[in-house]
Scaffold this motif. Structure first.
Motif, PDB file in Angstrom:
ATOM      1  N   THR A  21       0.276  -1.296   0.006  1.00  0.00           N
ATOM      2  CA  THR A  21       0.324   0.374   0.278  1.00  0.00           C
ATOM      3  C   THR A  21       0.907   1.158   0.037  1.00  0.00           C
ATOM      4  O   THR A  21       2.193   1.672   0.633  1.00  0.00           O
ATOM      5  CB  THR A  21      -0.612   0.402   1.409  1.00  0.00           C
ATOM      6  N   ASP A  30     -10.509  11.032   2.035  1.00  0.00           N
ATOM      7  CA  ASP A  30     -11.519  11.396   0.619  1.00  0.00           C
ATOM      8  C   ASP A  30     -11.512  12.341  -0.191  1.00  0.00           C
ATOM      9  O   ASP A  30     -11.910  12.841  -1.249  1.00  0.00           O
ATOM     10  CB  ASP A  30     -12.577  12.772   1.114  1.00  0.00           C
ATOM     11  N   SER A  32      -9.439  12.023  -4.125  1.00  0.00           N
ATOM     12  CA  SER A  32      -9.354  11.699  -5.447  1.00  0.00           C
ATOM     13  C   SER A  32      -8.063  12.315  -6.087  1.00  0.00           C
ATOM     14  O   SER A  32      -7.872  12.969  -6.654  1.00  0.00           O
ATOM     15  CB  SER A  32     -10.554  12.640  -5.981  1.00  0.00           C
ATOM     16  N   LEU A  47      -5.816  -2.201  -5.447  1.00  0.00           N
ATOM     17  CA  LEU A  47      -7.396  -1.436  -5.247  1.00  0.00           C
ATOM     18  C   LEU A  47      -6.978  -0.185  -5.484  1.00  0.00           C
ATOM     19  O   LEU A  47      -6.268   0.509  -4.221  1.00  0.00           O
ATOM     20  CB  LEU A  47      -7.399  -1.843  -4.151  1.00  0.00           C
ATOM     21  N   GLU A  48      -8.036   0.976  -5.200  1.00  0.00           N
ATOM     22  CA  GLU A  48      -7.279   1.854  -5.263  1.00  0.00           C
ATOM     23  C   GLU A  48      -8.599   2.630  -3.796  1.00  0.00           C
ATOM     24  O   GLU A  48      -9.935   2.062  -4.440  1.00  0.00           O
ATOM     25  CB  GLU A  48      -7.740   2.958  -6.242  1.00  0.00           C
ATOM     26  N   ARG A  49      -8.456   3.501  -3.003  1.00  0.00           N
ATOM     27  CA  ARG A  49      -9.199   3.716  -1.962  1.00  0.00           C
ATOM     28  C   ARG A  49      -8.471   4.686  -1.742  1.00  0.00           C
ATOM     29  O   ARG A  49      -7.770   5.715  -1.112  1.00  0.00           O
ATOM     30  CB  ARG A  49      -9.462   3.152  -0.814  1.00  0.00           C
TER      31      ARG A  49
END
Length: 355
Positions: A21, A30, A32, A47-49
């Motif tokens: 990660t 939050d 982007s 995986l992108e969060r």
């Protein structure tokens, strides 16, 4: 090969096969962002969060420069140079040797398996309960040099080498006696030469290794081996401190391969073999002999208007004499015939008159 990251990029080391990660700077959860690797879109399983990017089961192909850009204006917010590898899997292999006795010795080490990421080595040498100064080699990065603090010591030397990288470390400790690591370098400038007029002898000379600092006080003995190329079995001769030897049992006309090794007179082990040299015993050059048959062939193949003769001038004289005698006989016969004819002519005329 490790590549230095661009200025401003931070390096992140991770283990092969793990999920990795990466955090895009200090952006909030939050935020982007868009990620790129080496300036191109990501293709690996991921995986992108928010500001986090997780790569699944990374391998060596995952290495690269990862950049994150905050949406919507596309401003770059962070750069991460990901380096994937493994910690040292086993203790480093360590060997020590003195080829400059009695000045000092050196130790070298290596890992049996690559780690794929930068790995350093820490070295400590102890003797008689005290640490000795260790000098790293300027050319060989996995080698160090140590001076003997004393000679003929009964205390063992203890060397500890630790392989360290960002993912782990492994150590190896070896101990040895001073006399056990003495091993000279091979002899130098080995020359083998034939001896004129000796079809079974070869003269071999060499120099002691230039790295051996005191051959007068710490003399070397030598071990010579030789064999003809047509055989696999070596012949051996052990010599004291001489730097030459005459081989007396060589096969005539056969090429030989020759090598020499060296060893301290009292302690240590034999050096490796010197560079092989080749030599062939002296051979007499065949003499050119002109036979009678060859002379006759030469005469017969020489063009001539007259037939060959063992004594051409004598034959010519004999032929000349025969011709002269025959000519004289003809001249004499002709003269006698002429005289007889003249005497007969008056009688004939008288007979005619009487008639």
């Amino acid at each position: 090969m490790f590549v230095l990251p661009p200025i401003g990029a931070r390096v992140q080391y991770e283990r092969i096969g793990s999920d990795v990660t990466m955090q895009c700077g200090a952006l909030e959860a939050d935020a982007s962002v868009t990620w790129k690797v080496n300036g191109t879109d990501l293709k690996a399983q991921r995986l992108e969060r928010g500001p986090l990017l997780t790569l699944m089961e990374v391998d060596l192909s995952s290495n690269g420069l990862y950049s994150c850009f905050q949406n919507p204006n596309g401003e770059r917010r962070d750069q991460i140079n990901l380096r994937v590898g493994i910690p040292p899997r086993e203790p480093p292999m360590v060997t020590c040797r003195s080829n400059t006795y009695p000045k000092g010795f050196y130790c070298s080490w290596h890992l049996q398996h690559p780690t794929y990421i930068p790995t350093d080595f820490e070295v400590q040498v102890r003797h008689n309960q005290r640490f000795l100064e260790v000098q790293r080699d300027a050319v060989h990065k996995n080698r160090c040099h140590v001076k003997f603090p004393e000679l003929f010591s009964t205390f063992k030397y203890r060397v500890n080498v630790t392989a360290v990288n960002a993912l782990g470390q492994e150590s190896n400790i070896i101990s040895f006696d001073e006399f056990a690591i003495v091993k000279p370098d091979p002899p130098e400038k080995v020359v083998a030469s034939p001896i004129p007029n000796n079809v079974r002898r070869l003269e071999v000379t060499w120099n002691s290794p230039s790295t051996w600092p005191d051959v007068e006080n710490f003399p070397l003995k030598y071990f010579l081996r030789y064999r003809p190329l047509i055989r696999e079995q070596w012949q051996h001769v052990e010599l004291s401190d001489s730097t030459s030897h005459t081989i007396t049992d060589a096969y005539a006309g056969k090429e030989y391969i020759i090598q020499v090794a060296a060893k301290d007179m009292e302690i240590g082990t034999w050096s490796d073999w010197s560079v092989a040299v080749h030599a062939t015993p002296w051979m007499e050059e065949p003499k050119q002999i002109t036979s009678t048959t060859e002379a006759e062939v030469i005469i017969e193949t020489t063009s001539s208007t007259s037939p060959p003769s063992a004594e051409p001038q004598l034959s010519a004289a004999v032929d000349g004499c025969s011709t002269l005698v025959w000519s004289s006989c003809l001249l004499l016969a002709s003269t006698l015939l002429s005289i007889m004819c003249k005497r007969m002519s008056p009688g004939v005329r008288d007979g005619e008159a009487e008639t």
